[in-house]
Design a protein around this motif. Structure first.
Motif, PDB file in Angstrom:
ATOM      1  N   GLU A  47     -13.676  -8.601  -5.845  1.00  0.00           N
ATOM      2  CA  GLU A  47     -13.555  -7.378  -5.060  1.00  0.00           C
ATOM      3  C   GLU A  47     -13.400  -6.175  -5.989  1.00  0.00           C
ATOM      4  OE1 GLU A  47     -12.429  -4.243  -2.619  1.00  0.00           O
ATOM      5  OE2 GLU A  47     -11.006  -5.064  -4.089  1.00  0.00           O
ATOM      6  N   SER A  48     -14.199  -5.134  -5.744  1.00  0.00           N
ATOM      7  CA  SER A  48     -14.328  -4.048  -6.720  1.00  0.00           C
ATOM      8  C   SER A  48     -13.150  -3.088  -6.737  1.00  0.00           C
ATOM      9  CB  SER A  48     -15.617  -3.272  -6.465  1.00  0.00           C
ATOM     10  OG  SER A  48     -16.748  -4.058  -6.737  1.00  0.00           O
ATOM     11  N   SER A  49     -12.560  -2.788  -5.582  1.00  0.00           N
ATOM     12  CA  SER A  49     -11.472  -1.813  -5.601  1.00  0.00           C
ATOM     13  C   SER A  49     -10.267  -2.357  -6.352  1.00  0.00           C
ATOM     14  CB  SER A  49     -11.086  -1.397  -4.181  1.00  0.00           C
ATOM     15  OG  SER A  49     -10.495  -2.456  -3.452  1.00  0.00           O
ATOM     16  N   ALA A  50      -9.898  -3.595  -6.088  1.00  0.00           N
ATOM     17  CA  ALA A  50      -8.774  -4.197  -6.801  1.00  0.00           C
ATOM     18  C   ALA A  50      -9.071  -4.303  -8.291  1.00  0.00           C
ATOM     19  CB  ALA A  50      -8.463  -5.571  -6.223  1.00  0.00           C
ATOM     20  N   THR A  51     -10.304  -4.676  -8.630  1.00  0.00           N
ATOM     21  CA  THR A  51     -10.669  -4.790 -10.038  1.00  0.00           C
ATOM     22  C   THR A  51     -10.545  -3.437 -10.742  1.00  0.00           C
ATOM     23  OG1 THR A  51     -12.126  -6.675  -9.624  1.00  0.00           O
ATOM     24  CG2 THR A  51     -12.533  -5.402 -11.630  1.00  0.00           C
ATOM     25  N   ALA A  52     -10.996  -2.375 -10.085  1.00  0.00           N
ATOM     26  CA  ALA A  52     -10.874  -1.039 -10.673  1.00  0.00           C
ATOM     27  C   ALA A  52      -9.408  -0.638 -10.830  1.00  0.00           C
ATOM     28  CB  ALA A  52     -11.623  -0.024  -9.821  1.00  0.00           C
ATOM     29  N   MET A  53      -8.600  -0.963  -9.836  1.00  0.00           N
ATOM     30  CA  MET A  53      -7.176  -0.643  -9.916  1.00  0.00           C
ATOM     31  C   MET A  53      -6.511  -1.353 -11.085  1.00  0.00           C
ATOM     32  SD  MET A  53      -6.105  -0.738  -5.881  1.00  0.00           S
ATOM     33  CE  MET A  53      -6.735   0.476  -4.723  1.00  0.00           C
ATOM     34  N   PHE A  54      -6.798  -2.633 -11.219  1.00  0.00           N
ATOM     35  CA  PHE A  54      -6.184  -3.384 -12.310  1.00  0.00           C
ATOM     36  C   PHE A  54      -6.706  -2.928 -13.671  1.00  0.00           C
ATOM     37  CE2 PHE A  54      -5.627  -6.905  -8.984  1.00  0.00           C
ATOM     38  CZ  PHE A  54      -4.316  -6.528  -8.720  1.00  0.00           C
ATOM     39  N   GLN A  66     -10.732 -11.118  -3.971  1.00  0.00           N
ATOM     40  CA  GLN A  66     -10.144 -10.502  -2.789  1.00  0.00           C
ATOM     41  C   GLN A  66      -8.803 -11.161  -2.447  1.00  0.00           C
ATOM     42  OE1 GLN A  66     -10.365  -8.012  -0.823  1.00  0.00           O
ATOM     43  NE2 GLN A  66     -10.404  -8.507   1.351  1.00  0.00           N
ATOM     44  N   VAL A  67      -8.772 -12.474  -2.317  1.00  0.00           N
ATOM     45  CA  VAL A  67      -7.504 -13.215  -2.232  1.00  0.00           C
ATOM     46  C   VAL A  67      -7.270 -13.738  -3.636  1.00  0.00           C
ATOM     47  CG1 VAL A  67      -6.222 -15.080  -1.120  1.00  0.00           C
ATOM     48  CG2 VAL A  67      -7.931 -13.783   0.184  1.00  0.00           C
ATOM     49  N   ASP A  93       0.831  -1.208   0.000  1.00  0.00           N
ATOM     50  CA  ASP A  93       0.000   0.000   0.000  1.00  0.00           C
ATOM     51  C   ASP A  93       0.865   1.257   0.000  1.00  0.00           C
ATOM     52  OD1 ASP A  93      -0.853  -2.290   1.423  1.00  0.00           O
ATOM     53  OD2 ASP A  93      -2.372  -1.203   2.539  1.00  0.00           O
ATOM     54  N   GLY A  94       1.897   1.242   0.838  1.00  0.00           N
ATOM     55  CA  GLY A  94       2.722   2.414   1.037  1.00  0.00           C
ATOM     56  C   GLY A  94       3.506   2.830  -0.190  1.00  0.00           C
ATOM     57  N   LEU A  95       3.738   1.896  -1.102  1.00  0.00           N
ATOM     58  CA  LEU A  95       4.463   2.244  -2.321  1.00  0.00           C
ATOM     59  C   LEU A  95       3.669   3.240  -3.142  1.00  0.00           C
ATOM     60  CD1 LEU A  95       5.774  -1.302  -3.335  1.00  0.00           C
ATOM     61  CD2 LEU A  95       6.765   0.374  -1.733  1.00  0.00           C
ATOM     62  N   TYR A  96       2.353   3.041  -3.208  1.00  0.00           N
ATOM     63  CA  TYR A  96       1.498   3.977  -3.942  1.00  0.00           C
ATOM     64  C   TYR A  96       1.291   5.261  -3.151  1.00  0.00           C
ATOM     65  CZ  TYR A  96      -2.520   5.839  -6.502  1.00  0.00           C
ATOM     66  OH  TYR A  96      -3.364   6.647  -7.217  1.00  0.00           O
ATOM     67  N   HIS A 125      -1.753 -13.335  -0.736  1.00  0.00           N
ATOM     68  CA  HIS A 125      -1.732 -12.340  -1.803  1.00  0.00           C
ATOM     69  C   HIS A 125      -3.067 -11.602  -1.817  1.00  0.00           C
ATOM     70  CE1 HIS A 125       1.205 -15.454  -3.360  1.00  0.00           C
ATOM     71  NE2 HIS A 125       1.937 -14.352  -3.224  1.00  0.00           N
ATOM     72  N   TRP A 126      -3.083 -10.419  -1.174  1.00  0.00           N
ATOM     73  CA  TRP A 126      -4.289  -9.612  -1.129  1.00  0.00           C
ATOM     74  C   TRP A 126      -4.363  -8.764  -2.391  1.00  0.00           C
ATOM     75  CZ3 TRP A 126      -4.870  -4.394   1.719  1.00  0.00           C
ATOM     76  CH2 TRP A 126      -6.203  -3.958   1.629  1.00  0.00           C
ATOM     77  N   ALA A 127      -5.474  -8.871  -3.102  1.00  0.00           N
ATOM     78  CA  ALA A 127      -5.578  -8.239  -4.410  1.00  0.00           C
ATOM     79  C   ALA A 127      -5.363  -6.731  -4.344  1.00  0.00           C
ATOM     80  CB  ALA A 127      -6.930  -8.562  -5.054  1.00  0.00           C
ATOM     81  N   ARG A 128      -6.007  -6.047  -3.392  1.00  0.00           N
ATOM     82  CA  ARG A 128      -5.893  -4.592  -3.401  1.00  0.00           C
ATOM     83  C   ARG A 128      -4.471  -4.132  -3.103  1.00  0.00           C
ATOM     84  NH1 ARG A 128     -10.370  -1.948  -0.398  1.00  0.00           N
ATOM     85  NH2 ARG A 128      -9.124  -1.540   1.460  1.00  0.00           N
ATOM     86  N   SER A 129      -3.755  -4.843  -2.267  1.00  0.00           N
ATOM     87  CA  SER A 129      -2.371  -4.433  -2.010  1.00  0.00           C
ATOM     88  C   SER A 129      -1.556  -4.508  -3.298  1.00  0.00           C
ATOM     89  CB  SER A 129      -1.738  -5.290  -0.909  1.00  0.00           C
ATOM     90  OG  SER A 129      -1.501  -6.618  -1.332  1.00  0.00           O
TER      91      SER A 129
END
Length: 373
Positions: free
Chosen positions: A262-269, A249-250, A131-134, A198-202
């Motif tokens: 999971e929607s946030s990770a999907t949007a990020m990708f 999510q995982v 997370d902190g990298l972003y 492996h957490w998708a959003r991270s």
């Protein structure tokens, strides 16, 4: 569908209540990134007006930031600083530059692990989280350009490459959420220091840091290195999609009880695939991003019980170690146990960014077609 999505974004920004009561925080920074992306993609003044209206409530006339203290050493607090850099460039108002300087000074004393990257937070010592990298490094690179400090720019890239080395899991081709230099955390593997899942959003946060920094960097060996790593990640991500084009999510455990798209990770990708394709990165297939964006609109953007359209299936928050009276052990079961929250900005902001990339990509394709014709 486009009108529906922009109407949703406009209403969301108009009604947005600061995530932490007005205190400077990364969650608000997610909205700022989305509004900036929409403004740059469309040129529509409404997105800039939303941005300035919201951030002006947090920046004083002298460039102080509401609720912000350097001594907290929270890497998350850096993310909204990218909006300060944008506003400084767009308006010339010195208070935005002063506020950006204030944030940048945090790097001077923010603790680091021995290998170089900053601790995630003072309360999470000796740890690097994806997370902190972003949260920190694209700002550091953008700020370095604003104040003409090439050494700081080089530092930001090296920190990212080092963190990628430390968090990479060779067996899976993915990156683990956290790394504990001290190996003292219960979640940390005693040999590698890595968290167990492996957490998708991270991974999404990390991938967005990679593509945003690639976009800002001039050709150089370090940029080539970063591009090769992101290309390899995109190739892996393409194999991990659900049938409808989203990500779990995982991310690599479809058989895990309770796992969900999971929607946030999907949007990020979606954002990363679309932007990487525009930048002509190897393995970047724009159709992967477009399918993910369409799936979010068709399957996750739904009316709630009050009849308002909201983005659903968003993990509210997940982390590692002690928090709010319990210990987050970083296992797959932990990640699927976290609460979901409709319309959380950590999903909506990246959705804005992904849509903006779709707009830019369409314009770029039209320009190329016109040139050929």
């Amino acid at each position: 569908m486009t009108a529906r999505l922009t109407d949703y974004f406009d209403a969301y920004a108009a009604d947005y209540a600061p995530y932490k009561g007005g205190a400077w925080c990364y969650e608000d920074g997610c909205l700022y990134r989305g509004l900036i992306a929409l403004f740059e993609a469309t040129g529509e003044q409404r997105w800039f007006d939303h941005l300035k209206r919201l951030i002006d409530k947090q920046v004083s006339a002298s460039g102080e930031l509401a609720g912000y203290t350097v001594e907290e050493y929270n890497i998350d607090n850096i993310l909204p600083g990218r909006a300060l850099v944008t506003l400084a460039r767009q308006t010339g108002d010195e208070r935005y530059r002063k506020a950006a300087h204030l944030l940048a000074r945090q790097f001077d004393t923010h603790p680091r692990i021995a290998a170089g990257p900053h601790w995630h937070k003072l309360r999470y010592p000796h740890q690097v989280w994806l997370d902190g990298l972003y949260m920190a490094l694209p700002f550091k690179l953008d700020y370095a350009a604003l104040v003409r400090r090439p050494a700081l720019a080089d530092e930001s890239v090296q920190e990212l490459l080092t963190a990628l080395d430390l968090t990479f899991d060779t067996a899976s081709g993915l990156y683990r959420h956290g790394y504990d230099e001290s190996r003292l955390q219960s979640w940390a593997d005693k040999e590698t220091g890595l968290s167990p899942a492996h957490w998708a959003r991270s991974i999404g946060w990390m991938a967005m840091a990679m593509i945003d920094m690639l976009d800002m960097l001039e050709p150089a060996p370090a940029r080539d290195d970063l591009a090769a790593r992101l290309s390899a990640l995109l190739s892996k991500l393409e194999t991990l999609r659900t049938e409808d084009g989203r990500w779990l999510q995982v991310i690599d455990q479809p058989g895990l009880a309770g796992n969900y798209a999971e929607s946030s990770a999907t949007a990020m990708f979606a954002y990363v695939f679309l932007k990487a394709a525009r930048l002509q990165l190897t393995q970047a297939d724009a159709s992967v991003g477009l399918q993910a964006l369409d799936a979010l609109q068709q399957l996750s953007l739904r009316p709630n019980q009050q009849g308002r359209t909201v983005l659903q299936d968003i993990c509210c928050v997940a982390g590692l170690g002690g928090f709010d009276g319990h210990y987050r052990d970083g296992t797959p079961a932990y990640y699927v146990s976290e609460v979901q929250r409709d319309d959380d900005i950590k999903g909506v902001g990246p959705l804005m960014m992904a849509y903006a990339e779709q707009v830019v990509g369409a314009k770029t394709a039209l320009t190329k077609e016109t040139a050929v014709a």
